[in-house]
Design a protein around this motif. Structure first.
Motif, PDB file in Angstrom:
ATOM      1  N   THR A   5      32.401 -14.580 -64.516  1.00 26.20           N
ATOM      2  CA  THR A   5      31.907 -14.680 -63.144  1.00 26.20           C
ATOM      3  C   THR A   5      32.733 -15.662 -62.332  1.00 26.20           C
ATOM      4  O   THR A   5      33.052 -15.405 -61.156  1.00 26.20           O
ATOM      5  CB  THR A   5      30.430 -15.103 -63.150  1.00 26.20           C
ATOM      6  OG1 THR A   5      29.674 -14.172 -63.932  1.00 26.20           O
ATOM      7  CG2 THR A   5      29.871 -15.138 -61.740  1.00 26.20           C
ATOM      8  N   ILE A  68      35.790  -6.209 -56.896  1.00 27.63           N
ATOM      9  CA  ILE A  68      34.391  -6.602 -57.095  1.00 27.63           C
ATOM     10  C   ILE A  68      33.520  -5.391 -57.420  1.00 27.63           C
ATOM     11  O   ILE A  68      32.523  -5.495 -58.140  1.00 27.63           O
ATOM     12  CB  ILE A  68      33.871  -7.354 -55.860  1.00 27.63           C
ATOM     13  CG1 ILE A  68      32.643  -8.185 -56.236  1.00 27.63           C
ATOM     14  CG2 ILE A  68      33.522  -6.399 -54.733  1.00 27.63           C
ATOM     15  CD1 ILE A  68      32.238  -9.157 -55.168  1.00 27.63           C
ATOM     16  N   GLY A  72      31.841  -5.339 -60.997  1.00 23.38           N
ATOM     17  CA  GLY A  72      30.383  -5.393 -60.844  1.00 23.38           C
ATOM     18  C   GLY A  72      29.667  -4.117 -61.202  1.00 23.38           C
ATOM     19  O   GLY A  72      28.439  -4.105 -61.245  1.00 23.38           O
ATOM     20  N   TYR A 156      27.441  -9.406 -56.512  1.00 24.82           N
ATOM     21  CA  TYR A 156      27.942  -9.487 -57.893  1.00 24.82           C
ATOM     22  C   TYR A 156      27.159 -10.499 -58.725  1.00 24.82           C
ATOM     23  O   TYR A 156      26.802 -10.226 -59.874  1.00 24.82           O
ATOM     24  CB  TYR A 156      29.420  -9.862 -57.863  1.00 24.82           C
ATOM     25  CG  TYR A 156      30.025 -10.078 -59.226  1.00 24.82           C
ATOM     26  CD1 TYR A 156      30.372  -9.004 -60.035  1.00 24.82           C
ATOM     27  CD2 TYR A 156      30.238 -11.362 -59.711  1.00 24.82           C
ATOM     28  CE1 TYR A 156      30.919  -9.208 -61.288  1.00 24.82           C
ATOM     29  CE2 TYR A 156      30.795 -11.578 -60.962  1.00 24.82           C
ATOM     30  CZ  TYR A 156      31.124 -10.487 -61.750  1.00 24.82           C
ATOM     31  OH  TYR A 156      31.652 -10.701 -62.995  1.00 24.82           O
TER      32      TYR A 156
END
Length: 230
Positions: A5, A68, A72, A156
């Motif tokens: 992350t 992303i 994600g 996300y």
């Protein structure tokens, strides 16, 4: 926040920030009415750095959105790294959708602004004037890019967060799962385990010696009375 992350936030945040900076830079260097030359019913647009800045800003914006979305899991629809709570999932999906809408608008503004600042000759309008990019196009795209990046990262993080109950129930790191046999009191096996037990015969005392039975060795017998010894 785990290591993956942090990496995603750093990469996407950097791309979004670069796109925003280039958008504001393009706004400051775009062509104005004094830069365009008019002659013989045509407008000459000189070379300008806002063209390259606008194109690079649009590319960085799209790359950030693709990264992303891929990491994600398609806004939480294709896959999910964890199982978020219903509230986090709803907010995350809404943020992702709004982020893509803002990204499309910002991309269109960047491309349109870059096209109107490209070098070349163009015809004048019906009033004999040249088309000039309005103020605030690149700046508006830059602001939308910043909002797009923030909403995308929020989506996300929310879609990858476990609910509090699931996180508390999860085993601690390094603890593992206890595996083994149920604990019962151990019982020692009988001594005859693995072979037949010996027969339990009754023990009787030996019978007394009678008749011509065996006698102890070297036993001396006295002669009977009434007989002379030879």
């Amino acid at each position: 926040m785990d290591k993956t992350t942090k990496i995603v936030v750093a990469v996407v945040g950097s791309l979004g920030l670069l796109s925003t900076i280039m958008g504001f830079a393009a706004e400051g260097t775009k062509l104005t009415a004094s830069d365009v030359l008019i002659g013989d019913g045509a407008c000459y647009y000189p070379r300008n750095s806002s063209l390259a800045l606008g194109i690079c800003a649009a590319l960085f914006l799209i790359i950030a959105q693709v990264v992303i979305a891929a990491v994600g899991g398609c806004c939480g629809c294709c896959k999910s790294r964890n199982i978020p709570s219903e509230k986090n999932r709803t907010i995350g999906v809404v943020c992702a959708v709004v982020s893509w809408i803002a990204a499309v608008i910002a991309f269109a503004l960047f491309v349109d602004g870059a096209a109107l600042n490209a070098e070349g000759l163009r015809e004048t309008d019906t009033f004999g004037q040249c088309f000039i990019l309005k103020d605030g196009i690149f700046a508006g795209a830059a602001v939308l890019t910043l909002a797009t990046t923030a909403l995308g990262l929020t989506s996300y993080v929310l879609l990858g967060r476990q609910p509090a109950a699931a996180a508390a129930a999860a085993p601690k790191a390094g603890g593992g799962i206890a595996m083994g046999q149920p604990q019962f009191p151990q019982q020692s096996p009988p001594q005859w385990y693995g072979q037949a037990p010996p027969p339990n015969y009754p023990q009787y005392p030996p019978p007394p010696a009678q008749g011509y039975g065996a006698h102890p060795p070297n036993q001396q017998f006295s002669p009977p009375q009434g007989h002379a010894q030879v």
